[in-house]
Design a protein around this motif. Sequence first.
Motif, PDB file in Angstrom:
ATOM      1  N   UNK A  77       9.916   3.526  -6.258  1.00 21.99           N
ATOM      2  CA  UNK A  77      10.199   3.566  -4.827  1.00 21.99           C
ATOM      3  C   UNK A  77      10.425   4.982  -4.296  1.00 21.99           C
ATOM      4  N   UNK A  78      10.571   5.984  -5.207  1.00 22.09           N
ATOM      5  CA  UNK A  78      10.810   7.354  -4.769  1.00 22.09           C
ATOM      6  C   UNK A  78       9.622   8.278  -5.022  1.00 22.09           C
ATOM      7  N   UNK A  79       8.591   7.787  -5.698  1.00 17.39           N
ATOM      8  CA  UNK A  79       7.455   8.632  -6.064  1.00 17.39           C
ATOM      9  C   UNK A  79       6.801   9.249  -4.830  1.00 17.39           C
ATOM     10  N   UNK A  80       6.536   8.446  -3.817  1.00 19.33           N
ATOM     11  CA  UNK A  80       5.844   8.949  -2.627  1.00 19.33           C
ATOM     12  C   UNK A  80       6.620  10.087  -1.981  1.00 19.33           C
TER      13      UNK A  80
ATOM     14  N   UNK B 287       0.829  -1.205   0.000  1.00 16.44           N
ATOM     15  CA  UNK B 287       0.000   0.000   0.000  1.00 16.44           C
ATOM     16  C   UNK B 287       0.863   1.254   0.000  1.00 16.44           C
ATOM     17  N   UNK B 288       1.913   1.256   0.799  1.00 13.38           N
ATOM     18  CA  UNK B 288       2.782   2.427   0.863  1.00 13.38           C
ATOM     19  C   UNK B 288       3.596   2.549  -0.420  1.00 13.38           C
ATOM     20  N   UNK B 289       4.063   1.414  -0.926  1.00 12.79           N
ATOM     21  CA  UNK B 289       4.910   1.417  -2.118  1.00 12.79           C
ATOM     22  C   UNK B 289       4.140   1.881  -3.358  1.00 12.79           C
ATOM     23  N   UNK B 290       2.927   1.351  -3.544  1.00 13.81           N
ATOM     24  CA  UNK B 290       2.152   1.657  -4.749  1.00 13.81           C
ATOM     25  C   UNK B 290       1.038   2.676  -4.522  1.00 13.81           C
ATOM     26  N   UNK B 291       0.848   3.140  -3.288  1.00 11.95           N
ATOM     27  CA  UNK B 291      -0.282   4.003  -2.967  1.00 11.95           C
ATOM     28  C   UNK B 291      -0.423   5.218  -3.870  1.00 11.95           C
TER      29      UNK B 291
ATOM     30  N   UNK C 159      15.348   7.269   2.132  1.00 13.78           N
ATOM     31  CA  UNK C 159      16.606   7.759   2.693  1.00 13.78           C
ATOM     32  C   UNK C 159      17.384   8.579   1.665  1.00 13.78           C
ATOM     33  N   UNK C 160      17.276   8.188   0.392  1.00 15.82           N
ATOM     34  CA  UNK C 160      17.947   8.947  -0.671  1.00 15.82           C
ATOM     35  C   UNK C 160      17.377  10.356  -0.759  1.00 15.82           C
ATOM     36  N   UNK C 161      16.068  10.489  -0.577  1.00 12.95           N
ATOM     37  CA  UNK C 161      15.425  11.792  -0.636  1.00 12.95           C
ATOM     38  C   UNK C 161      15.725  12.639   0.592  1.00 12.95           C
ATOM     39  N   UNK C 162      15.792  11.983   1.753  1.00 13.82           N
ATOM     40  CA  UNK C 162      15.958  12.728   2.997  1.00 13.82           C
ATOM     41  C   UNK C 162      17.413  13.022   3.324  1.00 13.82           C
ATOM     42  N   UNK C 163      18.306  12.071   3.012  1.00 16.62           N
ATOM     43  CA  UNK C 163      19.687  12.202   3.468  1.00 16.62           C
ATOM     44  C   UNK C 163      20.725  11.987   2.376  1.00 16.62           C
ATOM     45  N   UNK C 164      20.285  11.981   1.115  1.00 17.29           N
ATOM     46  CA  UNK C 164      21.205  11.805  -0.015  1.00 17.29           C
ATOM     47  C   UNK C 164      22.001  10.501   0.065  1.00 17.29           C
ATOM     48  N   UNK C 165      21.399   9.495   0.686  1.00 20.40           N
ATOM     49  CA  UNK C 165      22.037   8.178   0.715  1.00 20.40           C
ATOM     50  C   UNK C 165      21.811   7.521  -0.643  1.00 20.40           C
TER      51      UNK C 165
ATOM     52  N   UNK D 298       9.040 -17.005  -1.715  1.00 18.08           N
ATOM     53  CA  UNK D 298       9.197 -16.113  -2.859  1.00 18.08           C
ATOM     54  C   UNK D 298       8.231 -14.929  -2.751  1.00 18.08           C
ATOM     55  N   UNK D 299       6.995 -15.215  -2.349  1.00 14.60           N
ATOM     56  CA  UNK D 299       6.019 -14.143  -2.211  1.00 14.60           C
ATOM     57  C   UNK D 299       6.445 -13.111  -1.190  1.00 14.60           C
ATOM     58  N   UNK D 300       6.901 -13.563  -0.031  1.00 17.79           N
ATOM     59  CA  UNK D 300       7.331 -12.608   0.992  1.00 17.79           C
ATOM     60  C   UNK D 300       8.619 -11.922   0.575  1.00 17.79           C
ATOM     61  N   UNK D 301       9.467 -12.627  -0.176  1.00 20.83           N
ATOM     62  CA  UNK D 301      10.712 -12.018  -0.664  1.00 20.83           C
ATOM     63  C   UNK D 301      10.396 -10.846  -1.588  1.00 20.83           C
ATOM     64  N   UNK D 302       9.336 -10.989  -2.402  1.00 22.76           N
ATOM     65  CA  UNK D 302       8.933  -9.890  -3.278  1.00 22.76           C
ATOM     66  C   UNK D 302       8.556  -8.660  -2.470  1.00 22.76           C
ATOM     67  N   UNK D 303       7.866  -8.875  -1.368  1.00 18.77           N
ATOM     68  CA  UNK D 303       7.460  -7.763  -0.530  1.00 18.77           C
ATOM     69  C   UNK D 303       8.638  -7.175   0.235  1.00 18.77           C
ATOM     70  N   UNK D 304       9.506  -8.019   0.762  1.00 21.72           N
ATOM     71  CA  UNK D 304      10.679  -7.513   1.467  1.00 21.72           C
ATOM     72  C   UNK D 304      11.591  -6.735   0.515  1.00 21.72           C
ATOM     73  N   UNK D 305      11.658  -7.213  -0.727  1.00 26.47           N
ATOM     74  CA  UNK D 305      12.456  -6.494  -1.716  1.00 26.47           C
ATOM     75  C   UNK D 305      11.907  -5.113  -2.006  1.00 26.47           C
ATOM     76  N   UNK D 306      10.584  -5.014  -2.193  1.00 27.36           N
ATOM     77  CA  UNK D 306       9.980  -3.702  -2.433  1.00 27.36           C
ATOM     78  C   UNK D 306      10.114  -2.805  -1.206  1.00 27.36           C
ATOM     79  N   UNK D 307      10.002  -3.391  -0.010  1.00 31.50           N
ATOM     80  CA  UNK D 307      10.149  -2.604   1.213  1.00 31.50           C
ATOM     81  C   UNK D 307      11.538  -2.029   1.357  1.00 31.50           C
ATOM     82  N   UNK D 308      12.558  -2.868   1.120  1.00 31.49           N
ATOM     83  CA  UNK D 308      13.935  -2.391   1.211  1.00 31.49           C
ATOM     84  C   UNK D 308      14.206  -1.313   0.175  1.00 31.49           C
ATOM     85  N   UNK D 309      13.647  -1.481  -1.030  1.00 30.88           N
ATOM     86  CA  UNK D 309      13.838  -0.485  -2.088  1.00 30.88           C
ATOM     87  C   UNK D 309      13.208   0.842  -1.711  1.00 30.88           C
TER      88      UNK D 309
END
Length: 516
Positions: free
Chosen positions: A381-384, A99-103, A212-218, A195-206
């Motif tokens: 992953x950066x749209x939000x 929801x947060x990723x694609x919202x 963090x890239x937006x907030x702290x230039x990481x 595999x299903x949970x890995x897809x979600x963990x991957x999107x979450x980490x991304x």
Amino acid sequence: MKKLGVVFWGSVSLILFAVLFGLVAPTMFETVTGNIQAFLTTSFGWYYLLVVIIVVVFCVFLILSPVGAIRLGKRTDRPEYSNLSWFAMLFSTGMGIGLVFYGAAEPLSHFAVSAPVAEEGSQTALKDAFRYTFFHWGISAWAIYGIVALALAYFQFRKGLPGLLSSTLYPILGERIHRWPGHLINILAAFATSVGIAATLGTGASQINGGLAYLADIPVSFTVQFIIIIIATFLFIVSASTGLNKGIQILSNVNLYIAFFLLIIVFTIGPTISILNNFMNGMGSYLQNFINMSFRTAPSHADQREWINSWTIFYWAWWMSWSPFVGVFIARISRGRTIREFLMGVILLPTVLSAIWFATFGTTGIQASLENSHIASLPTEQVLFGIFEQLPLGTILSVIAILLVLIFFVTSADSATFVLGMQVTGGSLNPPFKVKLIMGILQSSIAASLLYTGGLAAVQNAAIIAAFPFSFIVLLMVYSLYSSLMKEQKELGLYIRPRDKKQINVEREEKDIPKK
């Protein structure tokens, strides 16, 4: 013990093979999975659509049928969790990070980047953006979760079988669910879950990396995402050690409160009237066009067909690959509820809440993109965070969103370790912590492997591939549940007809109403 050993070691071996393949030969892994994914979506896209249609129709049938009064458990069983905690846990587990990723990103993409039918940026594209987003995250998705969870809860709590996917096929396989046919089903379910949970963990980490890239230039890189996965793995292992009634329940309630708080803020400071209009218009269009969208394959339009493969088919596969995990977990927390109450709670309420979420963040995102066109070209992953940058309190909102994704990450992973522990220990309602620890590390490893191999594209490919064999089990599950419920309907005398004394007594016993 031999049975537990077969399922455990079979699951671990299959997961380790996928992880090592991705790490040792990432290019080959990406090529192979990409080719398989392309073949499945091109040749079997219609099949994914058909499976989901069958599941939705069957759920509607059960809700309207007299068997909806049957309780998931003994007649004296009552729900273990309050409605709020129950809904918080099932919703956090079922959607969570997505929801947060694609919202904001999905409605914006359908409107400005790649519209399903109309020209990008048009009023028709705006209308389509919300009805297709509601479609992807609505009734169909939750019906898949609901039917798997219902079958598991029914055969476990009503029929006294182990809480395993193989138990749902008892009317078909009989005692063979305890031998190799059942073992293979449980191993496949454990792999699909991983595999299903890995897809979600991957999107979450991304997305955490993107924030963090937006907030702290990481920098956005695999190294940063790998560190995020390590930190989150440590957190969800700590949570897993506390048990179901502490870690997952507390985190799920916290998730709901933070998500609701973020939703209210964005709804208030965003284009409120447009949000309400898009919600109402999108819901109406979604309900009016539900059948057409459910059967849509666009065989004569290559561009539209490619869009369906990339969005609808991917989502249907993702939900199916997640259904063993979400199904086992929802079943575990749903003892004592009636079939009708269960299905309506699992399907209808999350659909409405998801639509409100997407209307709020999607409308805000589209409005922001019309004023700042670069937002539509940002990585998903950066749209939000690009949208929050255009709003008052943008930095605070970004921090809250990152925190929400992190907690969703921990909750989903914690739930998954619990479910995987159940599946590989013969359906134990409280699997040992050591088993949960091993399965938790493995699922984080496969998420890291997929991100290393090909980023989010590899994650999507893996979800579609894992869902294909499991889809056959879902169809068998529907038939198995139907045959068992029809048999019980005859035994209990539940029919659509003027109620006789026998049926009234059965309904009273199910509802625990004293006889007069």
